[in-house]
Design a protein around this motif. Structure first.
Motif, short mmCIF file in Angstrom:
data_model
loop_
_atom_site.label_atom_id
_atom_site.label_comp_id
_atom_site.label_asym_id
_atom_site.label_seq_id
_atom_site.Cartn_x
_atom_site.Cartn_y
_atom_site.Cartn_z
N PRO A 199 -2.20 -4.08 -4.46
CA PRO A 199 -3.35 -3.77 -3.61
C PRO A 199 -3.22 -2.38 -2.84
CG PRO A 199 -2.95 -6.00 -3.59
CD PRO A 199 -2.01 -5.56 -4.41
N GLU A 200 -2.00 -2.37 -2.07
CA GLU A 200 -1.75 -1.09 -1.23
C GLU A 200 -1.78 0.05 -1.85
OE1 GLU A 200 2.20 -3.31 -2.00
OE2 GLU A 200 0.01 -3.85 -1.53
N VAL A 201 -1.05 -0.01 -3.17
CA VAL A 201 -1.10 1.25 -4.12
C VAL A 201 -2.23 1.59 -4.63
CG1 VAL A 201 0.08 2.33 -6.05
CG2 VAL A 201 1.39 0.64 -4.93
N MET B 189 -0.55 11.88 -7.78
CA MET B 189 0.99 11.71 -8.15
C MET B 189 1.92 12.00 -6.79
SD MET B 189 1.39 13.05 -12.14
CE MET B 189 0.58 14.61 -11.97
N SER B 190 1.43 12.76 -5.94
CA SER B 190 2.14 12.92 -4.87
C SER B 190 1.85 11.71 -3.69
CB SER B 190 1.58 14.28 -4.07
OG SER B 190 1.77 15.61 -4.78
N ALA B 191 0.81 11.18 -3.81
CA ALA B 191 0.43 10.07 -2.99
C ALA B 191 1.08 8.73 -3.47
CB ALA B 191 -1.02 9.89 -2.71
N VAL B 192 1.37 8.65 -4.63
CA VAL B 192 2.10 7.43 -5.21
C VAL B 192 3.30 7.84 -6.21
CG1 VAL B 192 1.49 5.50 -6.66
CG2 VAL B 192 -0.45 6.14 -5.45
N PRO B 193 4.53 7.81 -5.54
CA PRO B 193 5.65 8.10 -6.52
C PRO B 193 5.69 7.55 -7.89
CG PRO B 193 5.98 7.73 -4.04
CD PRO B 193 4.73 7.29 -4.30
N ALA C 62 -5.16 1.02 -2.87
CA ALA C 62 -5.94 1.78 -1.62
C ALA C 62 -5.43 3.15 -1.46
CB ALA C 62 -5.34 0.64 -0.35
N ASP C 63 -4.15 3.36 -1.74
CA ASP C 63 -3.80 4.77 -1.69
C ASP C 63 -4.45 5.66 -2.72
OD1 ASP C 63 -1.87 4.27 0.38
OD2 ASP C 63 -0.17 4.14 -1.01
N ILE C 64 -4.77 5.13 -3.87
CA ILE C 64 -5.36 6.02 -4.82
C ILE C 64 -6.90 6.31 -4.38
CG2 ILE C 64 -6.28 5.69 -7.04
CD1 ILE C 64 -3.56 4.48 -7.95
N GLU C 65 -7.33 5.10 -4.04
CA GLU C 65 -8.77 5.26 -3.45
C GLU C 65 -8.92 6.46 -2.25
OE1 GLU C 65 -11.40 4.00 -4.76
OE2 GLU C 65 -10.51 2.65 -6.17
N ARG C 66 -7.91 6.26 -1.48
CA ARG C 66 -7.95 7.21 -0.16
C ARG C 66 -7.70 8.52 -0.95
NH1 ARG C 66 -5.35 3.20 2.75
NH2 ARG C 66 -3.18 4.12 2.00
N THR C 67 -6.97 8.92 -1.84
CA THR C 67 -6.80 10.02 -2.51
C THR C 67 -8.04 10.74 -3.12
OG1 THR C 67 -4.36 9.70 -2.64
CG2 THR C 67 -5.38 11.62 -3.87
#
Length: 296
Positions: A207-209, A268-272, A211-216
């Motif tokens: 879920p936290e990943v 790809m920068s937001a999520v390694p 969320a990072d995708i949605e924010r990006t």
């Protein structure tokens, strides 16, 4: 140190603890310590198979496996879970036999010292492997670390239980402790088997990943640009996201491709470790899924 290095170290440690715990059992004739030694044997087999699967998982994509071999790590988790369950059955069998025919234990001092030494070694390795498994997102390392922690708690339970036998003189406590430990490690084995099955079924990202995708994606939102059909999955250490990006139909292909490249790079920068695939669509076009023909 990479995952393979930790698994090689785990093989060395498992071999050492087998020697220590077998010596502890031989000195005390405790079925509880025998159960502990059997679990360390499972540790050795699990670490060896995990090393094989990690080696396969790092192989580059080929003609038969164009998306890579990342899921091989889930086989390691399932295999180790199965080994844990087999060890639990063996421990239970030995414990029930001893329960109906209790036997006095030999002097516990030297045997317990050997067991405690192996426990300290396992605990140190388990902590290091768990930390590295989170860093690398390695299912094989996580499975081995979980197994080592199970071994640590089992050993501590056996040592405390044998101390109680020594204080009370109740020989039947020894097999009862072994039965409790068998149930505990069987639970851990079931967890690993279930986690392996979930991974093989293309589990969504955490879920936290997501969320990072949605924010990006929200950072690129615009009245003329929108995103939908965002689908994520994970395969071993690799993460994937597929989505549609809608934009004005009058845009040139070059302009649309440039924006898509920017979005992919940002994701790809937001999520390694993320592999992003974006399909371009005009604003007035919708993609259709779950066509009845495709479900037959």
């Amino acid at each position: 140190m990479q995952a393979s290095g930790y698994l090689k170290l785990s093989i060395v440690v498992a071999t050492a603890t087998i020697v220590l715990k077998t010596g502890a059992w031989w000195l005390t004739d405790s079925v509880g310590l025998l159960s502990d030694a059997l679990e360390s044997l499972v540790n050795l087999a699990g670490a060896g198979f995990g090393l094989l699967m990690v080696t396969i998982a790092t192989q580059p994509p080929d003609e038969d496996h164009p998306y890579g071999h990342h899921k091989a790590e889930y086989f390691s988790s399932g295999f180790e879970g199965g080994l844990i369950l087999a060890a639990a059955v063996g421990i239970l069998w030995a414990a029930v036999s001893r329960l109906f025919a209790p036997q006095p234990l030999q002097p516990l001092g030297p045997g317990l010292l050997l067991s405690l030494l192996s426990t300290v070694i396992n605990a140190a390795l388990a902590i290091a492997m768990r930390r590295k498994s989170r860093e690398l997102r390695s299912m094989a390392l996580e499975a081995d670390a979980r197994h080592l922690f199970t071994d640590v708690w089992t050993s501590l339970g056996v040592v405390l239980g044998l101390g109680a036998v020594h204080l009370t003189g109740w020989a039947w406590l020894d097999p009862v402790i072994a039965i409790v430990m068998a149930a505990h490690i069987a639970r851990e084995g079931l967890h690993l088997v279930w986690a392996s099955a979930e991974g093989l079924m293309d589990l969504a990202l955490e879920p936290e990943v997501r969320a990072d995708i949605e924010r990006t994606l929200a950072g690129f939102a615009h009245p003329t640009i929108r995103f939908d059909h965002v689908v994520t999955r994970r395969a071993g250490q690799r993460r994937f996201v597929d989505l549609h990006m809608h934009m004005p139909a009058g845009w040139t292909l070059g302009r649309a491709a440039a924006l898509r490249a920017s979005v992919e790079q940002a994701l790809m920068s937001a999520v390694p470790g993320l592999r992003a695939s974006i399909q371009l669509l005009p604003s007035d076009v919708e993609a259709h899924f779950d066509d009845p023909k495709d479900l037959m």
